[in-house]
Design a protein around this motif. Structure first.
Motif, PDB file in Angstrom:
ATOM      1  N   SER A  66       0.823  -1.203   0.000  1.00 50.38           N
ATOM      2  CA  SER A  66       0.000   0.000   0.000  1.00 50.38           C
ATOM      3  C   SER A  66       0.864   1.262   0.000  1.00 50.38           C
ATOM      4  CB  SER A  66      -0.930   0.010   1.214  1.00 50.38           C
ATOM      5  OG  SER A  66      -1.656   1.221   1.264  1.00 50.38           O
ATOM      6  N   PRO A  67       1.151   1.802  -1.184  1.00 45.81           N
ATOM      7  CA  PRO A  67       1.898   3.053  -1.239  1.00 45.81           C
ATOM      8  C   PRO A  67       1.197   4.181  -0.467  1.00 45.81           C
ATOM      9  CG  PRO A  67       1.813   2.054  -3.403  1.00 45.81           C
ATOM     10  CD  PRO A  67       0.892   1.257  -2.514  1.00 45.81           C
ATOM     11  N   GLU A  68      -0.122   4.155  -0.450  1.00 43.01           N
ATOM     12  CA  GLU A  68      -0.884   5.175   0.272  1.00 43.01           C
ATOM     13  C   GLU A  68      -0.596   5.115   1.771  1.00 43.01           C
ATOM     14  OE1 GLU A  68      -2.345   2.906  -1.803  1.00 43.01           O
ATOM     15  OE2 GLU A  68      -2.578   4.223  -3.537  1.00 43.01           O
ATOM     16  N   ARG A  69      -0.548   3.925   2.323  1.00 46.24           N
ATOM     17  CA  ARG A  69      -0.262   3.772   3.765  1.00 46.24           C
ATOM     18  C   ARG A  69       1.195   4.123   4.061  1.00 46.24           C
ATOM     19  NH1 ARG A  69      -2.916   4.354   7.575  1.00 46.24           N
ATOM     20  NH2 ARG A  69      -2.029   2.716   8.824  1.00 46.24           N
ATOM     21  N   VAL A  70       2.102   3.783   3.154  1.00 44.32           N
ATOM     22  CA  VAL A  70       3.509   4.151   3.323  1.00 44.32           C
ATOM     23  C   VAL A  70       3.608   5.674   3.380  1.00 44.32           C
ATOM     24  CG1 VAL A  70       5.795   4.140   2.246  1.00 44.32           C
ATOM     25  CG2 VAL A  70       4.412   2.056   2.249  1.00 44.32           C
ATOM     26  N   SER A  71       2.943   6.356   2.454  1.00 44.79           N
ATOM     27  CA  SER A  71       2.951   7.811   2.414  1.00 44.79           C
ATOM     28  C   SER A  71       2.348   8.398   3.695  1.00 44.79           C
ATOM     29  CB  SER A  71       2.163   8.304   1.197  1.00 44.79           C
ATOM     30  OG  SER A  71       2.140   9.710   1.162  1.00 44.79           O
ATOM     31  N   HIS A  72       1.241   7.827   4.141  1.00 45.67           N
ATOM     32  CA  HIS A  72       0.589   8.316   5.370  1.00 45.67           C
ATOM     33  C   HIS A  72       1.512   8.152   6.581  1.00 45.67           C
ATOM     34  CE1 HIS A  72      -2.414   9.113   8.412  1.00 45.67           C
ATOM     35  NE2 HIS A  72      -2.024   7.996   8.996  1.00 45.67           N
ATOM     36  N   LEU A  73       2.127   6.987   6.730  1.00 41.26           N
ATOM     37  CA  LEU A  73       3.022   6.752   7.872  1.00 41.26           C
ATOM     38  C   LEU A  73       4.243   7.661   7.830  1.00 41.26           C
ATOM     39  CD1 LEU A  73       2.841   2.866   8.173  1.00 41.26           C
ATOM     40  CD2 LEU A  73       2.021   4.551   9.828  1.00 41.26           C
ATOM     41  N   LEU A  74       4.788   7.888   6.639  1.00 41.16           N
ATOM     42  CA  LEU A  74       5.922   8.795   6.491  1.00 41.16           C
ATOM     43  C   LEU A  74       5.532  10.201   6.940  1.00 41.16           C
ATOM     44  CD1 LEU A  74       8.723   9.665   5.511  1.00 41.16           C
ATOM     45  CD2 LEU A  74       7.773   9.759   3.190  1.00 41.16           C
ATOM     46  N   GLY A  75       4.402  10.687   6.447  1.00 45.92           N
ATOM     47  CA  GLY A  75       3.936  12.015   6.823  1.00 45.92           C
ATOM     48  C   GLY A  75       3.641  12.135   8.305  1.00 45.92           C
ATOM     49  N   ALA A  76       2.982  11.123   8.865  1.00 49.22           N
ATOM     50  CA  ALA A  76       2.643  11.146  10.294  1.00 49.22           C
ATOM     51  C   ALA A  76       3.901  11.123  11.162  1.00 49.22           C
ATOM     52  CB  ALA A  76       1.738   9.960  10.628  1.00 49.22           C
ATOM     53  N   THR A  77       4.886  10.361  10.752  1.00 47.74           N
ATOM     54  CA  THR A  77       6.140  10.280  11.510  1.00 47.74           C
ATOM     55  C   THR A  77       6.859  11.629  11.508  1.00 47.74           C
ATOM     56  OG1 THR A  77       6.386   7.935  10.986  1.00 47.74           O
ATOM     57  CG2 THR A  77       8.373   9.103  11.669  1.00 47.74           C
TER      58      THR A  77
END
Length: 107
Positions: free
Chosen positions: A29-40
């Protein structure tokens, strides 16, 4: 062709970095990877805004500990997690170094 995750990171000083991170072939899930990166990165940014002094080295140390903890907690063969972690970090860091830097405002 390797899929990439485009990402822009902005420092508190207003410097922005436009990066294209290569995704692992087994990324689900590239979307979840992007979300986790942003949240971190947002969590780090908010913590740094507290005004309590911290060095860049301390931030990197905390990130490396979080990465190591996460790698230890995944369900993988004993040697597989560290190898994958190093591969992913090397690939992401190379992409970050290639990222374009420009001046941006921060809202």
């Amino acid at each position: 062709m390797i899929p990439h995750l485009p990402y822009a990171a902005v420092t508190n000083a207003g410097d922005a970095y436009q990066m294209r991170f290569p995704l692992h072939p087994e990324t689900r899930s590239p979307e979840r990877v992007s979300h986790l990166l942003g949240a971190t990165l947002e969590a780090i940014s908010k913590d740094l805004e507290s005004g309590t002094p911290i060095s860049d080295g301390d931030v990197l140390q905390a990130l490396s500990m979080a990465l190591a903890s996460g790698a230890r907690l995944v369900d993988a063969a004993p040697g597989a997690s560290p190898r994958l972690m190093h591969e992913l970090v090397d690939s992401a860091f190379a992409a970050a170094l290639e990222g374009r830097c420009y001046r941006a405002g921060r809202a």
